[in-house]
Design a protein around this motif. Structure first.
Motif, PDB file in Angstrom:
ATOM      1  N   ALA A 137       0.705  -1.181   0.095  1.00 56.08           N
ATOM      2  CA  ALA A 137      -0.084   0.214  -0.458  1.00 56.08           C
ATOM      3  C   ALA A 137       0.980   0.985  -0.378  1.00 56.08           C
ATOM      4  O   ALA A 137       1.856   1.043  -0.353  1.00 56.08           O
ATOM      5  N   GLU A 138       0.212   2.409   0.282  1.00 48.80           N
ATOM      6  CA  GLU A 138       1.181   3.715   0.150  1.00 48.80           C
ATOM      7  C   GLU A 138       2.246   3.754   1.598  1.00 48.80           C
ATOM      8  O   GLU A 138       2.020   2.779   2.391  1.00 48.80           O
ATOM      9  N   PRO A 139       3.271   4.215   1.271  1.00 49.81           N
ATOM     10  CA  PRO A 139       4.707   3.380   2.336  1.00 49.81           C
ATOM     11  C   PRO A 139       4.316   4.448   3.198  1.00 49.81           C
ATOM     12  O   PRO A 139       2.940   4.948   3.937  1.00 49.81           O
ATOM     13  N   VAL A 140       5.017   3.957   4.865  1.00 49.28           N
ATOM     14  CA  VAL A 140       4.556   4.808   6.177  1.00 49.28           C
ATOM     15  C   VAL A 140       5.529   5.264   6.190  1.00 49.28           C
ATOM     16  O   VAL A 140       7.253   4.252   5.774  1.00 49.28           O
ATOM     17  N   GLY A 141       6.628   6.698   6.268  1.00 49.58           N
ATOM     18  CA  GLY A 141       7.861   7.294   6.269  1.00 49.58           C
ATOM     19  C   GLY A 141       8.922   6.565   5.108  1.00 49.58           C
ATOM     20  O   GLY A 141      10.077   6.492   5.574  1.00 49.58           O
ATOM     21  N   GLY A 142       8.148   6.832   4.375  1.00 47.34           N
ATOM     22  CA  GLY A 142       8.920   6.035   2.925  1.00 47.34           C
ATOM     23  C   GLY A 142       9.215   4.653   2.695  1.00 47.34           C
ATOM     24  O   GLY A 142       9.539   3.959   2.578  1.00 47.34           O
ATOM     25  N   ARG A 143       8.617   3.280   3.495  1.00 46.47           N
ATOM     26  CA  ARG A 143       8.662   2.181   4.316  1.00 46.47           C
ATOM     27  C   ARG A 143       7.808   1.579   3.768  1.00 46.47           C
ATOM     28  O   ARG A 143       6.447   2.606   3.392  1.00 46.47           O
ATOM     29  N   THR A 144       7.999   0.184   3.137  1.00 48.00           N
ATOM     30  CA  THR A 144       6.957  -0.578   3.073  1.00 48.00           C
ATOM     31  C   THR A 144       5.757  -0.821   3.767  1.00 48.00           C
ATOM     32  O   THR A 144       6.229  -0.894   4.752  1.00 48.00           O
ATOM     33  N   ALA A 145       4.866  -0.794   3.253  1.00 49.76           N
ATOM     34  CA  ALA A 145       3.313  -0.875   3.921  1.00 49.76           C
ATOM     35  C   ALA A 145       2.386  -1.562   3.450  1.00 49.76           C
ATOM     36  O   ALA A 145       2.396  -1.890   2.157  1.00 49.76           O
ATOM     37  N   TYR A 146       1.546  -2.147   4.074  1.00 54.26           N
ATOM     38  CA  TYR A 146       0.487  -2.968   4.037  1.00 54.26           C
ATOM     39  C   TYR A 146      -1.167  -2.920   4.660  1.00 54.26           C
ATOM     40  O   TYR A 146      -0.706  -2.765   5.651  1.00 54.26           O
ATOM     41  N   TYR A 147      -1.995  -2.304   3.814  1.00 51.63           N
ATOM     42  CA  TYR A 147      -2.883  -2.675   4.797  1.00 51.63           C
ATOM     43  C   TYR A 147      -4.295  -3.077   4.293  1.00 51.63           C
ATOM     44  O   TYR A 147      -4.845  -3.247   2.658  1.00 51.63           O
ATOM     45  N   ARG A 148      -5.130  -3.919   4.870  1.00 53.58           N
ATOM     46  CA  ARG A 148      -6.206  -4.288   4.615  1.00 53.58           C
ATOM     47  C   ARG A 148      -7.026  -5.053   5.781  1.00 53.58           C
ATOM     48  O   ARG A 148      -6.430  -4.381   7.357  1.00 53.58           O
ATOM     49  N   THR A 149      -7.916  -5.495   5.759  1.00 58.65           N
ATOM     50  CA  THR A 149      -9.156  -5.747   6.121  1.00 58.65           C
ATOM     51  C   THR A 149      -9.189  -7.541   6.128  1.00 58.65           C
ATOM     52  O   THR A 149      -9.240  -8.007   5.562  1.00 58.65           O
ATOM     53  N   THR A 150      -8.691  -7.921   7.524  1.00 61.16           N
ATOM     54  CA  THR A 150      -8.878  -9.053   7.542  1.00 61.16           C
ATOM     55  C   THR A 150      -9.441  -9.629   9.489  1.00 61.16           C
ATOM     56  O   THR A 150      -9.364  -8.936  10.118  1.00 61.16           O
TER      57      THR A 150
END
Length: 344
Positions: A137-150
């Motif tokens: 997803a969009e990064p957080v502070g320039g680092r890899t991020a993932y956003y989902r619903t589970t």
């Protein structure tokens, strides 16, 4: 019967936790799992090096190999609480071999202030919610991020350092994705304080180490109480768990190997008064006593002979005022040095 994963999630999301007994804790503890990613490649490389006889420079200074350094106990949280617009990340209350956990609330408090939890994993520990197959997803502070619903949870997982993750878990639609990113961006590592717990243990069986502790100070009532829980296990088993590449301290269970031989020491809401308790505080699996407030119960139980459990139980000292967090025991003083938590 609730699993430990359910109890921890309740505690993380809205401490203090609901009532539960030592049988539930111990039985759930037996179901905690370890996921193994074998280190066969490293072992094979060593074996090959030995077989082909790699050259070694020998000098007069050669002598016995140095003894490995003693691991350093972990006695502080890895971060401290902080605020962002509209939300408060509380000071952490769970210290674990694999992670540190804090509750997340809306600013202003109130009955429905709690929205979820922030889990900050140690280097090399895989997040509780798997990332395999996810699209970044969009990064957080320039680092890899993932956003989902589970599982009716909105989960934002991101790297706060190379290959090291933090995870914000909130009830589905409790907050917006934009708000989740704002909370994540506020995390700053370091500055964590030493946990203080409401009991002190004088005796721990040889070879046992702290796996996890959580504490929540507060008013003691028949329904809500200041909670302290300590979970220990043999150091060898802990070391195996922590040194597996890609290790995961899996609170949701799994299909491979169980984690046995746990020792649980805790203060929980009591379902009986002192007068209702049997004369003998110990049965075949645990020892317990109701404290002077007739609300709180000290319980010691686990996968050990009852003689060992009794020795632990008789060595426990409980604070006299649960609401006085400053009077609680610092973790480094609450259990013997040999049993301190180590994240190797």
């Amino acid at each position: 019967m609730k699993q430990l994963s359910d109890l921890l999630r309740e505690a993380k999301a809205n401490p203090p936790a609901a009532r539960y007994s030592v049988e539930q804790v111990v039985e759930a503890g037996r179901r905690r799992r370890r996921r193994r990613n074998g280190g066969w490649a490293v072992a094979a490389a060593v074996a090959v090096a030995v077989a082909i006889g790699l050259p070694r420079v020998v000098t007069h200074a050669d002598g016995p190999p140095p003894l490995p350094a003693e691991p350093t106990p972990v006695t502080t949280y890895t971060f401290r609480g902080y605020t962002v617009d509209g939300y408060v990340v509380k000071d952490p209350f769970i210290l674990d071999v694999g992670a540190v956990v804090a509750g997340v609330e809306r600013s202003g408090g109130g009955e429905k202030a709690s929205v979820g939890s922030l889990t900050v994993y140690r280097p090399g520990v895989a997040p509780e919610y798997p990332l395999a197959g996810l699209t970044a997803a969009e990064p957080v502070g320039g680092r890899t991020a993932y956003y989902r619903t589970t599982q009716h949870r909105d989960i934002l997982t991101w790297e706060y350092a190379d290959g090291t993750y933090a995870e914000l878990s909130t009830a589905e639609k409790a907050i917006s994705e934009t708000e989740a990113y704002r909370i994540a961006a506020g995390l700053v590592m370091g500055g964590g304080v030493e946990p203080r717990i409401a009991l002190r243990v004088g005796y721990v069986p040889a070879g046992y180490r702290l796996m996890e502790t959580w504490s929540t100070p507060g008013e003691v009532t028949p329904f809500l109480k200041s909670m302290t829980n300590i979970m220990l296990a043999p150091a060898d088993a802990q070391r195996e768990l922590l040194t597996n590449p890609g290790r995961m301290f899996n609170r949701n269970g799994g299909a491979d190997r169980k984690f046995h031989d746990q020792l649980v020491i805790g203060l929980y809401p009591s379902r009986a008064t002192r007068k209702q308790m049997p004369p003998n505080p110990c049965d075949e699996q645990s020892c317990r006593r109701v404290l002077d407030d007739d609300v709180s119960m000290l319980t010691v139980g686990g996968d050990l002979p009852i003689e060992e459990i009794r020795k632990v139980y008789e060595s426990v000292t409980v604070v006299t005022d649960f609401t006085d967090d400053a009077g609680w025991y610092p973790l480094s003083e609450a259990i013997p040095t040999s049993a301190q938590l180590v994240a190797e």
